[in-house]
Scaffold this motif. Structure first.
Motif, PDB file in Angstrom:
ATOM      1  N   VAL A 192      20.251  -8.670  -1.933  1.00 54.95           N
ATOM      2  CA  VAL A 192      20.379  -7.355  -2.569  1.00 54.95           C
ATOM      3  C   VAL A 192      21.200  -7.361  -3.851  1.00 54.95           C
ATOM      4  O   VAL A 192      21.092  -6.435  -4.654  1.00 54.95           O
ATOM      5  CB  VAL A 192      20.987  -6.300  -1.604  1.00 54.95           C
ATOM      6  CG1 VAL A 192      20.092  -6.092  -0.394  1.00 54.95           C
ATOM      7  CG2 VAL A 192      22.399  -6.667  -1.198  1.00 54.95           C
ATOM      8  N   CYS A 193      22.015  -8.353  -4.057  1.00 58.01           N
ATOM      9  CA  CYS A 193      22.927  -8.313  -5.206  1.00 58.01           C
ATOM     10  C   CYS A 193      22.179  -8.647  -6.503  1.00 58.01           C
ATOM     11  O   CYS A 193      21.624  -9.742  -6.639  1.00 58.01           O
ATOM     12  CB  CYS A 193      24.078  -9.306  -5.002  1.00 58.01           C
ATOM     13  SG  CYS A 193      25.156  -9.379  -6.452  1.00 58.01           S
ATOM     14  N   PRO A 194      22.188  -7.729  -7.476  1.00 60.59           N
ATOM     15  CA  PRO A 194      21.471  -7.983  -8.726  1.00 60.59           C
ATOM     16  C   PRO A 194      22.097  -9.098  -9.561  1.00 60.59           C
ATOM     17  O   PRO A 194      21.446  -9.659 -10.440  1.00 60.59           O
ATOM     18  CB  PRO A 194      21.545  -6.637  -9.461  1.00 60.59           C
ATOM     19  CG  PRO A 194      22.735  -5.949  -8.887  1.00 60.59           C
ATOM     20  CD  PRO A 194      22.836  -6.406  -7.463  1.00 60.59           C
TER      21      PRO A 194
ATOM     22  N   ASP B 142      31.223 -12.317 -11.314  1.00 60.59           N
ATOM     23  CA  ASP B 142      29.946 -11.828 -11.858  1.00 60.59           C
ATOM     24  C   ASP B 142      29.588 -10.425 -11.381  1.00 60.59           C
ATOM     25  O   ASP B 142      28.524  -9.912 -11.723  1.00 60.59           O
ATOM     26  CB  ASP B 142      28.805 -12.780 -11.435  1.00 60.59           C
ATOM     27  CG  ASP B 142      29.008 -14.172 -11.998  1.00 60.59           C
ATOM     28  OD1 ASP B 142      29.594 -14.289 -13.085  1.00 60.59           O
ATOM     29  OD2 ASP B 142      28.573 -15.143 -11.352  1.00 60.59           O
ATOM     30  N   CYS B 143      30.455  -9.804 -10.598  1.00 64.69           N
ATOM     31  CA  CYS B 143      30.122  -8.521  -9.963  1.00 64.69           C
ATOM     32  C   CYS B 143      29.903  -7.407 -10.990  1.00 64.69           C
ATOM     33  O   CYS B 143      30.693  -7.229 -11.916  1.00 64.69           O
ATOM     34  CB  CYS B 143      31.246  -8.140  -9.007  1.00 64.69           C
ATOM     35  SG  CYS B 143      30.963  -6.576  -8.168  1.00 64.69           S
ATOM     36  N   LEU B 144      28.830  -6.641 -10.796  1.00 64.47           N
ATOM     37  CA  LEU B 144      28.489  -5.512 -11.667  1.00 64.47           C
ATOM     38  C   LEU B 144      29.052  -4.192 -11.139  1.00 64.47           C
ATOM     39  O   LEU B 144      28.818  -3.140 -11.724  1.00 64.47           O
ATOM     40  CB  LEU B 144      26.963  -5.392 -11.793  1.00 64.47           C
ATOM     41  CG  LEU B 144      26.239  -6.626 -12.339  1.00 64.47           C
ATOM     42  CD1 LEU B 144      24.730  -6.445 -12.203  1.00 64.47           C
ATOM     43  CD2 LEU B 144      26.621  -6.880 -13.777  1.00 64.47           C
ATOM     44  N   GLU B 145      29.731  -4.257 -10.000  1.00 65.45           N
ATOM     45  CA  GLU B 145      30.386  -3.083  -9.379  1.00 65.45           C
ATOM     46  C   GLU B 145      29.397  -1.972  -9.038  1.00 65.45           C
ATOM     47  O   GLU B 145      29.680  -0.785  -9.238  1.00 65.45           O
ATOM     48  CB  GLU B 145      31.529  -2.576 -10.268  1.00 65.45           C
ATOM     49  CG  GLU B 145      32.610  -3.621 -10.463  1.00 65.45           C
ATOM     50  CD  GLU B 145      33.666  -3.222 -11.480  1.00 65.45           C
ATOM     51  OE1 GLU B 145      33.934  -2.020 -11.603  1.00 65.45           O
ATOM     52  OE2 GLU B 145      34.211  -4.127 -12.148  1.00 65.45           O
ATOM     53  N   CYS B 146      28.240  -2.364  -8.528  1.00 65.06           N
ATOM     54  CA  CYS B 146      27.236  -1.361  -8.156  1.00 65.06           C
ATOM     55  C   CYS B 146      27.437  -0.855  -6.724  1.00 65.06           C
ATOM     56  O   CYS B 146      26.943   0.212  -6.366  1.00 65.06           O
ATOM     57  CB  CYS B 146      25.833  -1.933  -8.314  1.00 65.06           C
ATOM     58  SG  CYS B 146      25.460  -3.258  -7.143  1.00 65.06           S
ATOM     59  N   GLY B 147      28.103  -1.633  -5.893  1.00 68.04           N
ATOM     60  CA  GLY B 147      28.397  -1.212  -4.520  1.00 68.04           C
ATOM     61  C   GLY B 147      27.295  -1.476  -3.509  1.00 68.04           C
ATOM     62  O   GLY B 147      27.453  -1.185  -2.316  1.00 68.04           O
ATOM     63  N   THR B 148      26.196  -2.047  -3.953  1.00 65.25           N
ATOM     64  CA  THR B 148      25.038  -2.250  -3.068  1.00 65.25           C
ATOM     65  C   THR B 148      25.342  -3.168  -1.887  1.00 65.25           C
ATOM     66  O   THR B 148      24.926  -2.915  -0.761  1.00 65.25           O
ATOM     67  CB  THR B 148      23.870  -2.853  -3.872  1.00 65.25           C
ATOM     68  OG1 THR B 148      23.621  -2.038  -5.001  1.00 65.25           O
ATOM     69  CG2 THR B 148      22.613  -2.984  -3.024  1.00 65.25           C
ATOM     70  N   CYS B 149      26.077  -4.236  -2.158  1.00 68.40           N
ATOM     71  CA  CYS B 149      26.275  -5.258  -1.125  1.00 68.40           C
ATOM     72  C   CYS B 149      27.004  -4.703   0.095  1.00 68.40           C
ATOM     73  O   CYS B 149      26.631  -5.000   1.234  1.00 68.40           O
ATOM     74  CB  CYS B 149      27.019  -6.460  -1.697  1.00 68.40           C
ATOM     75  SG  CYS B 149      28.604  -6.034  -2.451  1.00 68.40           S
ATOM     76  N   GLN B 150      28.034  -3.899  -0.148  1.00 66.74           N
ATOM     77  CA  GLN B 150      28.795  -3.396   0.991  1.00 66.74           C
ATOM     78  C   GLN B 150      27.923  -2.476   1.861  1.00 66.74           C
ATOM     79  O   GLN B 150      27.946  -2.565   3.075  1.00 66.74           O
ATOM     80  CB  GLN B 150      30.047  -2.650   0.530  1.00 66.74           C
ATOM     81  CG  GLN B 150      30.759  -1.977   1.689  1.00 66.74           C
ATOM     82  CD  GLN B 150      32.255  -1.950   1.543  1.00 66.74           C
ATOM     83  OE1 GLN B 150      32.938  -2.920   1.847  1.00 66.74           O
ATOM     84  NE2 GLN B 150      32.762  -0.840   1.071  1.00 66.74           N
TER      85      GLN B 150
HETATM   86  S1  SF4 Z   1      28.893  -4.607  -6.003  1.00 61.68           S
HETATM   87 FE1  SF4 Z   1      28.012  -6.128  -4.651  1.00 61.68          FE
HETATM   88  S2  SF4 Z   1      25.779  -6.000  -5.003  1.00 61.68           S
HETATM   89 FE2  SF4 Z   1      26.775  -5.013  -6.731  1.00 61.68          FE
HETATM   90  S3  SF4 Z   1      26.979  -6.624  -8.246  1.00 61.68           S
HETATM   91 FE3  SF4 Z   1      28.902  -6.570  -7.108  1.00 61.68          FE
HETATM   92  S4  SF4 Z   1      28.658  -8.080  -5.520  1.00 61.68           S
HETATM   93 FE4  SF4 Z   1      26.598  -7.618  -6.296  1.00 61.68          FE
END
Ligand code: SF4
Ligand code: SF4
Length: 97
Positions: free
Chosen positions: A43-45, A62-70
């Motif tokens: 799921v992590c972009p 490298d995290c984009l801080e989208c929150g999807t993974c959690q």
């Molecule tokens: S918040 Fe999670 S899913 Fe989103 S970029 Fe960061 S590690 Fe990946």
């Protein structure tokens, strides 16, 4: 003014990261070892999570801080991810909002 259409990779390359040596993401390897879906890998972009020698490795830089993974981990995985906002001044600054 010309508006060039940029690929996703090129757009992401315009963002600025202030990398914190302290990770804002923690992974509970014990929970991960029991996790059958390992949904974090899909799921992590930014492909922050990798499977290396049967362990989940997290490259928080490298995290984009989208929150999807959690969300994905806690709904379809074993809840091994603890995600916090990066400390003040660290993390990603988006060029395009
Ligand atoms: S918040 Fe999670 S899913 Fe989103 S970029 Fe960061 S590690 Fe990946
Ligand atoms: S989805 Fe969550 S519990 Fe499953 S392997 Fe990934 S981080 Fe671990």
């Amino acid at each position: 003014m010309s508006l060039e259409k940029l690929s996703l990779d090129k757009r992401l390359g315009l963002n600025r990261y202030e990398i914190d040596s302290q990770s804002h993401i923690e992974v509970d390897q014990e929970k991960c070892s029991k996790c059958e879906t390992k949904v974090c890998l899909y799921v992590c972009p930014a492909e922050v999570y990798k499977l290396e020698e049967d362990k989940i490795v997290c490259n928080h830089e490298d995290c984009l801080e989208c929150g999807t993974c959690q969300i994905a981990c806690h709904t379809a995985g074993m809840g091994g991810i603890t995600w916090n906002n990066p400390r003040g001044g660290f993390g990603i600054s988006y060029r395009y909002g």
